[in-house]
Write a protein that holds these residues in place. Sequence first.
Motif, PDB file in Angstrom:
ATOM      1  N   ALA A  92       0.815  -1.210   0.000  1.00 44.40           N
ATOM      2  CA  ALA A  92       0.000   0.000   0.000  1.00 44.40           C
ATOM      3  C   ALA A  92       0.851   1.263   0.000  1.00 44.40           C
ATOM      4  O   ALA A  92       0.464   2.274  -0.605  1.00 44.40           O
ATOM      5  N   PHE A  93       1.998   1.228   0.661  1.00 41.89           N
ATOM      6  CA  PHE A  93       2.861   2.404   0.752  1.00 41.89           C
ATOM      7  C   PHE A  93       4.229   2.078   0.157  1.00 41.89           C
ATOM      8  O   PHE A  93       4.424   2.133  -1.029  1.00 41.89           O
ATOM      9  N   GLU A  94       5.189   1.742   1.015  1.00 42.67           N
ATOM     10  CA  GLU A  94       6.524   1.332   0.580  1.00 42.67           C
ATOM     11  C   GLU A  94       7.195   0.620   1.742  1.00 42.67           C
ATOM     12  O   GLU A  94       6.697   0.647   2.876  1.00 42.67           O
ATOM     13  N   TRP A  95       8.352   0.009   1.491  1.00 43.64           N
ATOM     14  CA  TRP A  95       8.969  -0.817   2.520  1.00 43.64           C
ATOM     15  C   TRP A  95       9.464   0.023   3.710  1.00 43.64           C
ATOM     16  O   TRP A  95       9.493  -0.479   4.836  1.00 43.64           O
ATOM     17  N   ARG A  96       9.818   1.281   3.477  1.00 47.07           N
ATOM     18  CA  ARG A  96      10.281   2.111   4.594  1.00 47.07           C
ATOM     19  C   ARG A  96       9.139   2.397   5.560  1.00 47.07           C
ATOM     20  O   ARG A  96       9.337   2.399   6.776  1.00 47.07           O
ATOM     21  N   MET A  97       7.963   2.632   5.027  1.00 47.67           N
ATOM     22  CA  MET A  97       6.792   2.832   5.880  1.00 47.67           C
ATOM     23  C   MET A  97       6.433   1.548   6.608  1.00 47.67           C
ATOM     24  O   MET A  97       6.045   1.568   7.788  1.00 47.67           O
ATOM     25  N   ALA A  98       6.565   0.418   5.918  1.00 49.55           N
ATOM     26  CA  ALA A  98       6.292  -0.872   6.545  1.00 49.55           C
ATOM     27  C   ALA A  98       7.254  -1.132   7.700  1.00 49.55           C
ATOM     28  O   ALA A  98       6.850  -1.585   8.780  1.00 49.55           O
ATOM     29  N   LEU A  99       8.532  -0.820   7.487  1.00 53.32           N
ATOM     30  CA  LEU A  99       9.528  -1.026   8.528  1.00 53.32           C
ATOM     31  C   LEU A  99       9.274  -0.106   9.719  1.00 53.32           C
ATOM     32  O   LEU A  99       9.342  -0.546  10.879  1.00 53.32           O
ATOM     33  N   ALA A 100       8.966   1.163   9.464  1.00 50.45           N
ATOM     34  CA  ALA A 100       8.698   2.107  10.549  1.00 50.45           C
ATOM     35  C   ALA A 100       7.470   1.684  11.352  1.00 50.45           C
ATOM     36  O   ALA A 100       7.474   1.751  12.591  1.00 50.45           O
ATOM     37  N   ALA A 101       6.424   1.231  10.666  1.00 54.51           N
ATOM     38  CA  ALA A 101       5.212   0.782  11.361  1.00 54.51           C
ATOM     39  C   ALA A 101       5.483  -0.476  12.174  1.00 54.51           C
ATOM     40  O   ALA A 101       4.970  -0.631  13.294  1.00 54.51           O
TER      41      ALA A 101
ATOM     42  N   ALA B 125      -2.389   3.873  24.883  1.00 55.27           N
ATOM     43  CA  ALA B 125      -1.552   5.047  25.134  1.00 55.27           C
ATOM     44  C   ALA B 125      -0.212   4.928  24.405  1.00 55.27           C
ATOM     45  O   ALA B 125       0.260   5.886  23.781  1.00 55.27           O
ATOM     46  N   ALA B 126       0.394   3.747  24.467  1.00 59.17           N
ATOM     47  CA  ALA B 126       1.674   3.536  23.783  1.00 59.17           C
ATOM     48  C   ALA B 126       1.509   3.626  22.272  1.00 59.17           C
ATOM     49  O   ALA B 126       2.387   4.149  21.570  1.00 59.17           O
ATOM     50  N   GLY B 127       0.385   3.140  21.753  1.00 58.60           N
ATOM     51  CA  GLY B 127       0.141   3.194  20.313  1.00 58.60           C
ATOM     52  C   GLY B 127       0.003   4.614  19.801  1.00 58.60           C
ATOM     53  O   GLY B 127       0.522   4.962  18.731  1.00 58.60           O
ATOM     54  N   ALA B 128      -0.692   5.464  20.557  1.00 58.05           N
ATOM     55  CA  ALA B 128      -0.825   6.867  20.161  1.00 58.05           C
ATOM     56  C   ALA B 128       0.528   7.562  20.187  1.00 58.05           C
ATOM     57  O   ALA B 128       0.860   8.342  19.283  1.00 58.05           O
ATOM     58  N   TYR B 129       1.323   7.269  21.211  1.00 60.15           N
ATOM     59  CA  TYR B 129       2.650   7.876  21.317  1.00 60.15           C
ATOM     60  C   TYR B 129       3.563   7.425  20.178  1.00 60.15           C
ATOM     61  O   TYR B 129       4.251   8.243  19.557  1.00 60.15           O
ATOM     62  N   SER B 130       3.546   6.141  19.879  1.00 61.96           N
ATOM     63  CA  SER B 130       4.470   5.615  18.868  1.00 61.96           C
ATOM     64  C   SER B 130       4.134   6.098  17.465  1.00 61.96           C
ATOM     65  O   SER B 130       5.032   6.342  16.658  1.00 61.96           O
ATOM     66  N   SER B 131       2.854   6.243  17.149  1.00 61.62           N
ATOM     67  CA  SER B 131       2.491   6.709  15.812  1.00 61.62           C
ATOM     68  C   SER B 131       2.937   8.146  15.574  1.00 61.62           C
ATOM     69  O   SER B 131       3.245   8.530  14.438  1.00 61.62           O
ATOM     70  N   ILE B 132       3.012   8.940  16.638  1.00 62.87           N
ATOM     71  CA  ILE B 132       3.415  10.341  16.529  1.00 62.87           C
ATOM     72  C   ILE B 132       4.920  10.502  16.698  1.00 62.87           C
ATOM     73  O   ILE B 132       5.579  11.192  15.903  1.00 62.87           O
ATOM     74  N   CYS B 133       5.486   9.877  17.720  1.00 59.32           N
ATOM     75  CA  CYS B 133       6.870  10.153  18.124  1.00 59.32           C
ATOM     76  C   CYS B 133       7.879   9.092  17.698  1.00 59.32           C
ATOM     77  O   CYS B 133       9.083   9.295  17.889  1.00 59.32           O
ATOM     78  N   VAL B 134       7.427   7.982  17.155  1.00 57.96           N
ATOM     79  CA  VAL B 134       8.361   6.927  16.758  1.00 57.96           C
ATOM     80  C   VAL B 134       8.236   6.610  15.269  1.00 57.96           C
ATOM     81  O   VAL B 134       9.225   6.686  14.514  1.00 57.96           O
TER      82      VAL B 134
ATOM     83  N   LEU C 279      -1.670   0.221  14.597  1.00 50.09           N
ATOM     84  CA  LEU C 279      -1.491   0.176  13.149  1.00 50.09           C
ATOM     85  C   LEU C 279      -2.444   1.142  12.455  1.00 50.09           C
ATOM     86  O   LEU C 279      -2.059   1.867  11.536  1.00 50.09           O
ATOM     87  N   TYR C 280      -3.685   1.172  12.904  1.00 52.25           N
ATOM     88  CA  TYR C 280      -4.681   2.073  12.312  1.00 52.25           C
ATOM     89  C   TYR C 280      -4.239   3.530  12.431  1.00 52.25           C
ATOM     90  O   TYR C 280      -4.281   4.291  11.448  1.00 52.25           O
ATOM     91  N   ASP C 281      -3.799   3.925  13.609  1.00 51.10           N
ATOM     92  CA  ASP C 281      -3.373   5.308  13.829  1.00 51.10           C
ATOM     93  C   ASP C 281      -2.149   5.644  12.978  1.00 51.10           C
ATOM     94  O   ASP C 281      -2.047   6.730  12.403  1.00 51.10           O
ATOM     95  N   THR C 282      -1.214   4.696  12.874  1.00 50.82           N
ATOM     96  CA  THR C 282      -0.009   4.924  12.080  1.00 50.82           C
ATOM     97  C   THR C 282      -0.331   5.048  10.600  1.00 50.82           C
ATOM     98  O   THR C 282       0.221   5.907   9.898  1.00 50.82           O
ATOM     99  N   VAL C 283      -1.238   4.216  10.101  1.00 44.43           N
ATOM    100  CA  VAL C 283      -1.607   4.251   8.684  1.00 44.43           C
ATOM    101  C   VAL C 283      -2.281   5.580   8.334  1.00 44.43           C
ATOM    102  O   VAL C 283      -2.051   6.141   7.255  1.00 44.43           O
ATOM    103  N   VAL C 284      -3.096   6.102   9.237  1.00 44.13           N
ATOM    104  CA  VAL C 284      -3.746   7.402   8.989  1.00 44.13           C
ATOM    105  C   VAL C 284      -2.697   8.495   8.814  1.00 44.13           C
ATOM    106  O   VAL C 284      -2.777   9.324   7.902  1.00 44.13           O
ATOM    107  N   VAL C 285      -1.688   8.501   9.688  1.00 41.44           N
ATOM    108  CA  VAL C 285      -0.623   9.498   9.594  1.00 41.44           C
ATOM    109  C   VAL C 285       0.183   9.299   8.317  1.00 41.44           C
ATOM    110  O   VAL C 285       0.477  10.250   7.583  1.00 41.44           O
ATOM    111  N   PHE C 286       0.541   8.055   8.034  1.00 36.95           N
ATOM    112  CA  PHE C 286       1.348   7.759   6.841  1.00 36.95           C
ATOM    113  C   PHE C 286       0.611   8.140   5.556  1.00 36.95           C
ATOM    114  O   PHE C 286       1.239   8.569   4.582  1.00 36.95           O
TER     115      PHE C 286
END
Length: 370
Positions: free
Chosen positions: A157-166, A283-292, A204-211
């Motif tokens: 759906a995106f690219e391997w760098r986004m997959a690795l970061a997620a 809480a950790a998921g929200a933090y990681s999608s923004i800060c990690v 994963l959902y939160d990260t995909v929205v940002v990505f």
Amino acid sequence: MSLRNIGHRLYQGEVSFDFVGKRKIWYSISGVIVLVAAIGLAMGLHLGIEFKGGSVYTVHKPGLTVSQAQDAANKITNSTTPLVQSTDKGDVRIQVSAENSIEASTFTTELSKDLGVPQDQISAQVIGPSWGDEISKKALLGLVIFMVLVTIYLAIAFEWRMALAALVALIHDLLITIGVYALVGFEVTPGTVIGFLTILGYSLYDTVVVFDTVKENTRGLTKQSKLTYSEAANHGLNQTLVRSINTTVVALLPVAALLFIGGGLLGAGTLNDISLALFIGLAAGAYSSICVATPLLAQLKEMQPDMKALAKKVALRRASDAKAAAEAAERGDVPDGEEFEDEELPAGMVGQRNQPVSRSRAKGRPSGKR
């Protein structure tokens, strides 16, 4: 200032928090948290009988307290300490590990005498260690399959760098949640595993929205010389920031009610296993999608040759613009607040189009003194 107004200003680019630029700070915070979680894991998880085997006795008696059942169970077992909890139905649940060699029928008979409860009001369930081992393997297999499918989906759906970061963000959330679980000493049950898988899906959902927003903002980015990839990604992150916060708060409120009111005030201990996993994980998921996840994505993308070339081009343009602006100011040639023509930016970069550029690109005014 209302949250809606803040969200609008973030989306328009009028206000921006530099999450990507301060990634070293977030990495350090995550490193400390993960280290503490690793210490908790080293201390060991408190596995429930579903994983290590044992017996579960449910006593149906109105007015029976946890302390009364605990005292009676301790007298019967002697060598081990049973886990006694109240259920959401008002019953008392007693868990005895497989280390205790007492027969289920004997335990039921003794418990009936001590508590003054008919034996038909005590239900017993015996779980063998082999069944628990099979459940553990299935849980681990399910987690691995989930991770693999997530990686494949994001790579397509995106690219391997986004997959690795997620994927790094998901592992980050999982380690923190399991580590906190170990430190608190809560029992790991099938409900806990369900909670783990739930938080991974949320993260994963939160990260995909940002990505998705970052992908839109960075399409055709190399055709301009105003923003680097990190800056464009940070703008996309700010555009979705209020949405991520709102989603997290709404998700945490009912989970907090389960954990603190249901498990704490009302004493429904059987709710603690899944509610704690959900609370920490959300809480950790929200933090990681923004800060990690997004800072790591930007770091990986900045390693590409075309993005390195873009960063140099942006730096040269800014140096040129600053020099031209300084020369124009010395000549008194540019009045304050004058707007200049800007180059076309990628779609989605709202609020970034009307920024001043060099004097040589100004509309309707010749350069030099009159």
